[in-house]
Design an enzyme around this catalytic site. Structure first.
Site, PDB file in Angstrom:
ATOM      1  N   GLY A 101      -8.533   4.110   9.675  1.00  0.00           N
ATOM      2  CA  GLY A 101      -9.167   2.834   9.316  1.00  0.00           C
ATOM      3  C   GLY A 101      -9.008   2.407   7.868  1.00  0.00           C
ATOM      4  O   GLY A 101      -9.582   1.398   7.453  1.00  0.00           O
ATOM      5  N   THR A 102      -8.211   3.136   7.101  1.00  0.00           N
ATOM      6  CA  THR A 102      -8.077   2.795   5.670  1.00  0.00           C
ATOM      7  C   THR A 102      -7.566   1.372   5.459  1.00  0.00           C
ATOM      8  O   THR A 102      -8.087   0.626   4.636  1.00  0.00           O
ATOM      9  CB  THR A 102      -7.116   3.756   4.944  1.00  0.00           C
ATOM     10  OG1 THR A 102      -5.912   3.841   5.705  1.00  0.00           O
ATOM     11  CG2 THR A 102      -7.709   5.121   4.766  1.00  0.00           C
ATOM     12  N   GLY A 103      -6.510   1.004   6.216  1.00  0.00           N
ATOM     13  CA  GLY A 103      -5.880  -0.306   6.014  1.00  0.00           C
ATOM     14  C   GLY A 103      -6.821  -1.450   6.369  1.00  0.00           C
ATOM     15  O   GLY A 103      -6.949  -2.434   5.623  1.00  0.00           O
ATOM     16  N   CYS A 104      -7.512  -1.327   7.506  1.00  0.00           N
ATOM     17  CA  CYS A 104      -8.457  -2.369   7.939  1.00  0.00           C
ATOM     18  C   CYS A 104      -9.578  -2.510   6.919  1.00  0.00           C
ATOM     19  O   CYS A 104     -10.004  -3.622   6.568  1.00  0.00           O
ATOM     20  CB  CYS A 104      -9.088  -2.003   9.290  1.00  0.00           C
ATOM     21  SG  CYS A 104      -7.903  -1.740  10.600  1.00  0.00           S
ATOM     22  N   THR A 109      -8.805   9.769   7.629  1.00  0.00           N
ATOM     23  CA  THR A 109      -8.469   8.503   6.967  1.00  0.00           C
ATOM     24  C   THR A 109      -8.247   7.382   7.982  1.00  0.00           C
ATOM     25  O   THR A 109      -7.613   6.381   7.664  1.00  0.00           O
ATOM     26  CB  THR A 109      -7.175   8.670   6.143  1.00  0.00           C
ATOM     27  OG1 THR A 109      -6.155   9.172   7.021  1.00  0.00           O
ATOM     28  CG2 THR A 109      -7.363   9.596   4.961  1.00  0.00           C
ATOM     29  N   LYS A 121       0.842  -1.196   0.000  1.00  0.00           N
ATOM     30  CA  LYS A 121       0.000   0.000   0.000  1.00  0.00           C
ATOM     31  C   LYS A 121       0.878   1.247   0.000  1.00  0.00           C
ATOM     32  O   LYS A 121       1.608   1.493   0.958  1.00  0.00           O
ATOM     33  CB  LYS A 121      -0.897   0.005   1.236  1.00  0.00           C
ATOM     34  CG  LYS A 121      -1.870  -1.171   1.275  1.00  0.00           C
ATOM     35  CD  LYS A 121      -2.696  -1.194   2.542  1.00  0.00           C
ATOM     36  CE  LYS A 121      -1.873  -1.514   3.758  1.00  0.00           C
ATOM     37  NZ  LYS A 121      -2.691  -1.816   4.950  1.00  0.00           N
TER      38      LYS A 121
HETATM   39  N1  LIG Z   1      -5.507  10.320   0.920  1.00  0.00           N
HETATM   40  C1  LIG Z   1      -5.785   9.207   0.235  1.00  0.00           C
HETATM   41  N2  LIG Z   1      -6.531   9.270  -0.899  1.00  0.00           N
HETATM   42  C2  LIG Z   1      -6.819   8.148  -1.598  1.00  0.00           C
HETATM   43  N3  LIG Z   1      -6.401   6.909  -1.234  1.00  0.00           N
HETATM   44  C3  LIG Z   1      -5.652   6.788  -0.118  1.00  0.00           C
HETATM   45  C4  LIG Z   1      -5.307   7.929   0.676  1.00  0.00           C
HETATM   46  N4  LIG Z   1      -4.572   7.478   1.759  1.00  0.00           N
HETATM   47  C5  LIG Z   1      -4.477   6.135   1.631  1.00  0.00           C
HETATM   48  N5  LIG Z   1      -5.106   5.708   0.493  1.00  0.00           N
HETATM   49  C6  LIG Z   1      -5.271   4.326   0.054  1.00  0.00           C
HETATM   50  O1  LIG Z   1      -5.907   3.642   1.137  1.00  0.00           O
HETATM   51  C7  LIG Z   1      -5.478   2.290   1.185  1.00  0.00           C
HETATM   52  C8  LIG Z   1      -4.855   1.996   2.548  1.00  0.00           C
HETATM   53  O2  LIG Z   1      -3.529   2.467   2.499  1.00  0.00           O
HETATM   54  P1  LIG Z   1      -2.712   3.058   3.720  1.00  0.00           P
HETATM   55  O3  LIG Z   1      -1.309   3.188   3.241  1.00  0.00           O
HETATM   56  O4  LIG Z   1      -3.404   4.290   4.214  1.00  0.00           O
HETATM   57  O5  LIG Z   1      -2.924   1.874   4.734  1.00  0.00           O
HETATM   58  P2  LIG Z   1      -2.509   1.830   6.245  1.00  0.00           P
HETATM   59  O6  LIG Z   1      -1.270   2.612   6.449  1.00  0.00           O
HETATM   60  O7  LIG Z   1      -2.511   0.416   6.663  1.00  0.00           O
HETATM   61  O8  LIG Z   1      -3.664   2.602   6.952  1.00  0.00           O
HETATM   62  P3  LIG Z   1      -3.455   3.586   8.207  1.00  0.00           P
HETATM   63  O9  LIG Z   1      -2.516   4.668   7.746  1.00  0.00           O
HETATM   64  O10 LIG Z   1      -4.840   4.103   8.437  1.00  0.00           O
HETATM   65  O11 LIG Z   1      -2.890   2.744   9.313  1.00  0.00           O
HETATM   66  C9  LIG Z   1      -4.515   2.132   0.006  1.00  0.00           C
HETATM   67  O12 LIG Z   1      -5.223   1.674  -1.110  1.00  0.00           O
HETATM   68  C10 LIG Z   1      -4.000   3.553  -0.197  1.00  0.00           C
HETATM   69  O13 LIG Z   1      -3.486   3.758  -1.501  1.00  0.00           O
HETATM   70  C1  LIG Z   2      -7.552  -2.045  16.895  1.00  0.00           C
HETATM   71  C2  LIG Z   2      -6.861  -1.445  15.738  1.00  0.00           C
HETATM   72  N1  LIG Z   2      -6.504  -2.211  14.683  1.00  0.00           N
HETATM   73  C3  LIG Z   2      -5.875  -1.658  13.617  1.00  0.00           C
HETATM   74  C4  LIG Z   2      -5.585  -0.318  13.571  1.00  0.00           C
HETATM   75  C5  LIG Z   2      -4.857   0.271  12.387  1.00  0.00           C
HETATM   76  O1  LIG Z   2      -5.798   0.912  11.601  1.00  0.00           O
HETATM   77  P1  LIG Z   2      -5.756   1.139  10.043  1.00  0.00           P
HETATM   78  O2  LIG Z   2      -6.918   0.464   9.399  1.00  0.00           O
HETATM   79  O3  LIG Z   2      -5.925   2.604   9.982  1.00  0.00           O
HETATM   80  O4  LIG Z   2      -4.434   0.681   9.519  1.00  0.00           O
HETATM   81  C6  LIG Z   2      -5.986   0.477  14.667  1.00  0.00           C
HETATM   82  N2  LIG Z   2      -5.752   1.809  14.682  1.00  0.00           N
HETATM   83  N3  LIG Z   2      -6.614  -0.113  15.733  1.00  0.00           N
END
Ligand SMILES: Nc1ncnc2c1ncn2[C@@H]1O[C@H](COP(=O)(O)OP(=O)(O)OP(=O)(O)O)[C@@H](O)[C@H]1O
Ligand SMILES: Cc1ncc(COP(=O)(O)O)c(N)n1
Length: 269
Positions: free
Chosen positions: A211-214, A209, A178
């Protein structure tokens, strides 16, 4: 009396986010929005809000195993997603459980929260590399997790390929790197070492943003449970998370959540 057909079933094995933006709460909301029956195995409880993680408590391995067996042995699953696993003991137990389950597993190797709070003990990294990643159908590390797990520091789109190759060495069938934390478009790279898919979406200038990864990993699991191929499931999940980020909203004094219901409409009777 008529009985409706059961929807596909997806299990999340993850931590609770009391603020409702990430973790198990994000996973179950995603599953509802995408039309599958969501189920959960809780690994840890966090006291968390828009400002960060104020506390975290992991569950005993026995409680995690018992929840997993309750769900899988009776209800059954068409896909599993893993998130926060907190400790080496939990990583190892969950790796063993998903290895013994006949369903695809999406492994989000959660390391730290968006605010930099640790969600995985440093002593668990080796178990992630040697036990959890080999059990993954798709692993979805972000750039910080790639650096922690492989030492590869991604600074440009070109580096994504190097990062993917390094993660594949640990044995997941597919890896989705990602690139959300890079500047410019939100570019992710999906590969199994043979095929390569570059997923590009416009970056939304929205700080909400959480929760994007989950959300992305859960949406992939939903697609796999519906019988989609990994590339099809990832393309659909990327569209879903991009829409959810565009609709992310302010909540509390810090970083608000993405909107899991963005595609559902808001006119609830
Ligand atoms: N500002 C944004 N606009 C559009 N897409 C985004 C943006 N930020 C992240 N993404 C996308 O969201 C998805 C999750 O990526 P991200 O790198 O944010 O994950 P993460 O780091 O696990 O999440 P978090 O930063 O919330 O812990 C990917 O498809 C990424 O390209
Ligand atoms: C309990 C828990 N699990 C995972 C994440 C990471 O979140 P994200 O989806 O943003 O990477 C978080 N902040 N809290």
């Amino acid at each position: 009396m008529s009985t409706s057909a059961a929807p596909p079933r997806v299990l999340t094995v993850a931590g609770s986010d009391s603020g409702g933006g990430a973790g198990v709460q994000a996973d179950l909301k995603t599953m509802l929005a995408l039309g599958v029956h969501g189920m959960s195995v809780l690994t840890a409880v966090t006291a968390q809000n828009s400002l960060g993680v104020q506390g975290a408590w992991e569950l005993p391995v026995e409680a995690v195993r018992a929840q997993y067996r309750s769900v899988v042995d009776d209800i059954g699953v068409q896909a599993v997603k893993t998130g926060m696993l907190a400790s080496a003991e939990l990583v190892e137990a969950v790796a063993e459980l998903i290895s013994g389950t006949d369903a695809p597993a999406v492994v989000d190797p959660v390391g730290v929260s968006k605010h930099g709070d640790p969600l995985l003990a440093a002593s668990a990294l080796d178990s992630v590399r040697t036990q959890l990643l080999p059990a993954a159908t798709v692993a979805t590390p972000n750039l910080d997790e790639v650096a922690q797990l492989t030492g590869v520091r991604v600074q440009s789109e070109d580096d994504l390929r190097r990062a993917a190759a390094a993660v594949l060495e640990f044995g997941p069938r597919w890896v989705l790197i990602k690139g959300g934390h890079l500047a410019g478009d939100a570019v992710d790279l999906l590969t199994d070492g043979t095929e390569e898919h570059v997923l590009r979406a416009p970056r939304h200038d929205n700080r909400h943003t959480h929760g994007t990864g989950c959300t992305l990993a859960s949406a992939i699991a939903c697609g796999l449970a519906r019988g989609r191929s990994v590339p099809e499931a990832v393309v659909a999940a990327k569209q879903y998370v991009t829409g959810a980020i565009a609709a992310g909203f302010a909540l509390g004094a810090g970083i608000g959540p993405v909107d899991h219901g963005w595609a559902l409409g808001r006119d609830v009777p």
